[in-house]
Enzyme design. Structure first.
Site, PDB file in Angstrom:
ATOM      1  N   GLU A  16       0.795  -1.220   0.000  1.00 28.89           N
ATOM      2  CA  GLU A  16       0.000   0.000   0.000  1.00 28.89           C
ATOM      3  C   GLU A  16       0.823   1.264   0.000  1.00 28.89           C
ATOM      4  OE1 GLU A  16      -4.431  -0.383   1.711  1.00 28.89           O
ATOM      5  OE2 GLU A  16      -2.744  -0.769   3.021  1.00 28.89           O
ATOM      6  N   GLY A  82     -10.152  -6.491   8.542  1.00 30.35           N
ATOM      7  CA  GLY A  82     -11.239  -7.464   8.399  1.00 30.35           C
ATOM      8  C   GLY A  82     -12.550  -6.798   8.794  1.00 30.35           C
ATOM      9  N   VAL A 177      -7.650 -12.055  12.860  1.00 28.87           N
ATOM     10  CA  VAL A 177      -8.948 -12.671  13.183  1.00 28.87           C
ATOM     11  C   VAL A 177      -9.435 -13.456  11.963  1.00 28.87           C
ATOM     12  CG1 VAL A 177     -11.334 -12.195  13.874  1.00 28.87           C
ATOM     13  CG2 VAL A 177      -9.450 -10.854  14.842  1.00 28.87           C
ATOM     14  N   MET A 198      -4.665  -4.595  13.301  1.00 26.26           N
ATOM     15  CA  MET A 198      -3.630  -4.891  14.284  1.00 26.26           C
ATOM     16  C   MET A 198      -2.745  -3.691  14.674  1.00 26.26           C
ATOM     17  SD  MET A 198      -2.648  -8.642  12.698  1.00 26.26           S
ATOM     18  CE  MET A 198      -1.539  -9.124  14.000  1.00 26.26           C
ATOM     19  N   GLU A 199      -3.099  -2.495  14.258  1.00 25.18           N
ATOM     20  CA  GLU A 199      -2.212  -1.357  14.536  1.00 25.18           C
ATOM     21  C   GLU A 199      -2.907  -0.065  14.945  1.00 25.18           C
ATOM     22  OE1 GLU A 199      -2.246  -2.784  11.389  1.00 25.18           O
ATOM     23  OE2 GLU A 199      -0.595  -4.192  11.625  1.00 25.18           O
ATOM     24  N   ASP A 222     -11.031  -8.514   3.916  1.00 28.09           N
ATOM     25  CA  ASP A 222     -11.585  -9.825   4.261  1.00 28.09           C
ATOM     26  C   ASP A 222     -12.682  -9.606   5.282  1.00 28.09           C
ATOM     27  OD1 ASP A 222     -10.393 -10.345   7.164  1.00 28.09           O
ATOM     28  OD2 ASP A 222      -8.825  -9.398   5.971  1.00 28.09           O
TER      29      ASP A 222
END
Ligand code: SAH
Length: 255
Positions: A16, A82, A177, A198-199, A222
């Site tokens: 990205e 997600g 997850v 996660m961040e 996702d």
């Protein structure tokens, strides 16, 4: 008041931010503690771009270095996530209203999710800027524009037709997850969360402590379920580089 007008851009996924690093002019790379910080210009705007790596510790360490060494006045974090909220689909974009660390738990000493000593569970993004950015992202995601930017086979594969831009809560923790059980547990505890990653909440906490406004933008790669790892991998390789580059190029003018 911070006198600098430099904007810090972080991403957890190299795909990205590579798109944006390649668009910088007058680039200077500085390596500090395993991270490459790229100073340069996007048009007239001076920026510093860095790949944070994955997880809350990596992101917190990177943003703290960015703030201490490069004197940035605002932070943008971009990545994938997600989707867990109702009707949050692959290809949608979530702009954070606020962020929570769903794996922070000092109970019974403190309420679950509350960050000890700060006394907060939710960290706000820069609300005005985040809302302004949404209109720009909506324009990028309009079906005509999307068809120009992304291969039609990829749009079909991920069933991306009319992607939405949503404003709401992002939940962060050190877990990918990828089971229906994890997803349901998370939603039962945080029914207002739109997506999981996660961040983001770690970056938001560091920015809060430094008094620097931040914006967190997540493209849904996702649905944080049993199909997550497959969907995540191919989305990142095929689609998110385009989302990342286009979103950053467009929103930088607003900042
Ligand atoms: N490709 C990496 C692992 C990526 S982990 C490796 O092989 O080492 C997933 C990344 O995407 C993290 O940066 C996280 O913020 C985000 N993400 C996307 N979907 C997620 C999900 N379902 N759960 C948690 N994080 C997710």
């Amino acid at each position: 008041m911070n006198a600098s007008n430099v904007i810090g851009i972080l991403g957890a996924i190299p795909q990205e931010i590579n798109g944006i690093i390649n668009s910088l002019t007058s680039v200077k790379e500085t390596v500090i503690s395993n991270r490459s910080y790229y100073e340069g210009f996007l048009g007239e705007q001076k920026v510093v771009v860095v790949y944070s790596r994955i997880g809350k510790v990596a992101a917190a360490a990177t943003v703290a270095t960015l703030l201490l060494k490069f004197d940035v006045c605002k932070v943008v974090f971009i990545g994938v996530a997600g989707g867990i909220g109702t009707d949050v689909c692959v290809g949608d974009v979530v702009v954070a209203k606020d962020l929570i660390q769903y794996d922070m738990d000092a109970s019974p000493l403190r309420p679950k999710f509350e960050v000890p000593l700060i006394g907060k569970s939710y960290f706000n993004s820069d609300q005005e800027l985040s809302i302004a950015i949404m209109d720009r992202i909506k324009a990028i995601l309009s079906p005509d524009n999307l068809n120009e930017l992304i291969d039609s086979d990829d749009l079909k594969k991920f069933k991306i037709k009319a992607p939405k831009v949503l404003f709401g809560t992002i939940a962060s923790g050190d877990q990918f997850v990828s089971t229906n059980e994890q997803r349901s547990r998370l939603l039962a505890e945080l029914p207002n969360a739109l997506c999981v990653e996660m961040e983001g909440a770690a970056v938001a906490q560091v920015c809060f402590e430094f008094g620097i406004p931040c914006v967190v933008i997540r493209t849904i790669s996702d649905n944080a379920n049993h199909e997550a790892s497959f969907s995540f991998q191919s989305f990142v390789e095929e689609v998110s580089i385009v989302y990342g580059r286009e979103i950053l190029k467009t929103i930088i003018e607003l900042m």
